[in-house]
Design an enzyme around this catalytic site. Structure first.
Site, PDB file in Angstrom:
ATOM      1  CB  CYS A   1       7.553 -30.561 -63.002  1.00  0.00           C
ATOM      2  SG  CYS A   1       8.846 -30.342 -61.899  1.00  0.00           S
TER       3      CYS A   1
ATOM      4  CB  CYS B   1       7.482 -28.625 -59.763  1.00  0.00           C
ATOM      5  SG  CYS B   1       8.594 -28.330 -61.037  1.00  0.00           S
TER       6      CYS B   1
END
Ligand SMILES: Cc1cc2nc3c(=O)[nH]c(=O)nc-3n(C[C@H](O)[C@H](O)[C@H](O)COP(=O)(O)OP(=O)(O)OC[C@H]3O[C@@H](n4cnc5c(N)ncnc54)[C@H](O)[C@@H]3O)c2cc1C
Lengths: 354, 114
Positions: free
Chosen positions: B35, B38
């Site tokens: 991600c 993230c």
């Protein structure tokens, strides 16, 4: 369209720029455009400073397979490709940092930038490669439920919706691609489209039509997203009959296209009516000398990784020449010198035979 | 600050102990390796872990390796940041959020705790 209104400089109030770091080239964004600009600027010894923003690697980190970037004969995963871009730019001394540029002052050189509202940076040239972001429908409860069942990125969030019924709105290639991707997890995917034909390419349409998990709701618009703490359904309307109904879904994916991330530059740079930065023909020059724009932020026509990378290269060369002409660096190198410039490590340059 | 990070690594197994039974406020970052966003907030989370040492617990949970807890808390997107106090969710943030916003939320919780 011209610059609209006077830029707001309040973000600079009380900020002391006397001790601020000053750089030859500051690049805003690390998609294919920004990282290619960084690669070229770094190889030209301009020691570019690059800010990643909230999406390091850019839009391609939200996709799976990239099949049309030349050089990857077997295709490549978007996030992996952007990792390669980053490594290549860093190999030549790119200074890559976390953070977003939150305000710019292009009224005089060196330009003034604020990073994350607190860090002042001075830049002799700025390369804008802020790309584009997903558009939302602007429904009343859409943003409130973002991350709670509303998403603009199927590949990021799809796996959280195993065996559920999902809806996706959009009629282009991206919408079809995302719908197909969602069928890996969902038990059913309803594609909502406001017309009765798709914009998507023939091949993508065929793939979507052939998939049993996907159903199409034609002539249908979404009026609102329902749910308290999570998506519980959609209020939809058939535009032919005027009938409204509720669609019981637990996830709502929006795939209606992208808008350029250029809000930050409003009032400084010439843009078209949808916010794409206008550049001088055959160049990356903007209306402000020393500010260059590349990639999706200035391109509403092609919007591909390879064209973003191409204009990123142009921006770095434009910036280098501009700096040389304005006495900031010693002189531009010729095309041949570009290709001959050695890498910092020993395996040398851009030589590709082998 | 280096790699021996000050944040707590959560699993489905230790969640109860580390988060729900914690006497400090806890910030939980739900994330995954693939991600991008993230990764973008990871440094912020690490900084917060240092800044709030002794005042609040900063924790990370990998949603690929742990599925039970993310499902239980209805995680639909990452990064999702949940703030816990006395075993209950008291605040949240979704997506890439600026450090000072998270710090403000933590300050509010930590001051109540004192
Ligand atoms: C799902 C999907 C699939 C796609 N598939 C393909 C494909 O197969 N092939 C293809 O060629 N193209 C594909 N594209 C299009 C391609 O991703 C874009 O054309 C390309 O990424 C544009 O590159 P860019 O560098 O201009 O901008 P982006 O990739 O959008 O990157 C923008 C960068 O700017 C940063 N940024 C923004 N604002 C700021 C700020 N204020 N401060 C600091 N940084 C900031 C962001 O964090 C990001 O790093 C796809 C796009 C999507 C969404």
């Amino acid at each position: 369209m011209n610059t609209n209104g006077t830029p707001d400089l309040s973000a600079f109030d009380g900020i002391d720029f006397d001790e601020a770091e000053r750089r030859n080239v500051v690049i805003i964004g690390t998609g294919p455009a920004g990282l290619t600009a960084a690669l070229y600027a770094a190889r030209a010894n301009l020691e570019p400073l690059v800010f990643e923003g909230t999406q390091p690697g850019g839009q391609l980190v939200t996709t799976t397979d990239v099949e049309n970037y030349p050089g990857y004969a077997d295709g490549v995963l978007g996030p992996e490709m952007m990792e390669d871009f980053r490594k290549q730019a860093e190999r030549f001394g790119t200074d890559l940092r976390h953070g977003s540029v939150t305000a710019v002052d292009f009224s005089e050189r060196p330009f003034r930038l604020m990073v994350d509202h607190e860090t002042p940076i001075l830049a002799d040239t700025v390369i804008i490669s802020t790309g584009a972001s997903a558009k939302y429908l602007g429904l009343k409860n859409e943003q409130r439920l973002l991350g709670r069942g509303v998403s603009a990125c199927a590949t990021c969030d799809g796996a959280f919706f195993r065996d559920e019924h999902l809806a996706i709105v959009g009629g282009g290639d991206t919408a079809m691609e995302e719908a197909l991707f969602l069928t890996r997890f969902a038990k059913k995917v309803s594609v909502l489209h406001r017309r009765d034909t798709l914009r998507a390419s023939q091949i993508m349409q065929e793939r979507a039509f052939a998939n049993d998990t996907i159903e199409f709701l034609w002539n249908t618009v979404v009026e609102d997203v329902l749910g308290e703490n999570a998506v519980e359904g959609l209020k939809i309307k058939n535009v032919e009959t005027g009938e409204t109904s509720t669609l019981d879904v637990t996830g709502f994916f929006v795939a209606i296209g992208h808008q350029p991330n250029t809000e930050l530059f409003k009032g400084w740079l010439d843009m078209d009516e949808t916010g794409y930065i206008q550049t001088l023909p055959d160049s990356t020059y903007t209306n402000i000398e020393g500010v260059f724009a590349c990639g999706d932020a200035q391109d509403h026509v092609y919007r591909q990784a390879v064209t973003a990378a191409g204009t990123g290269c142009m921006a770095a060369i434009d910036a280098e020449r501009w700096l040389a002409e304005h006495g900031a660096i010693d002189g531009v190198r010729t095309q041949t010198e570009y290709h001959a410039a050695p890498a910092e490590d020993s395996d040398g340059g851009m030589a590709v035979q082998g | 600050m280096a790699d021996n990070a000050k944040y707590v690594t959560l699993t489905d197994a230790n969640f109860q102990d580390e988060v729900l039974n914690s006497d400090q406020p806890v910030l939980v970052d739900f994330w995954a390796a693939w991600c991008g966003p993230c990764r973008a907030i990871a440094p912020t989370i690490e900084e917060l872990a240092s800044d709030y040492e002794g005042k609040a617990k900063i924790a990370k949970m990998d949603v690929d390796n742990n599925q039970q807890i993310p499902m239980q808390f209805g995680i639909r997107s990452i990064p999702t940041l949940l703030f816990f106090k006395d075993g209950r969710i008291v605040d949240q943030a979704i997506g890439v959020v600026q450090k000072r916003e998270l710090a403000a939320k933590l300050d509010a919780l930590a001051s109540q705790a004192a």
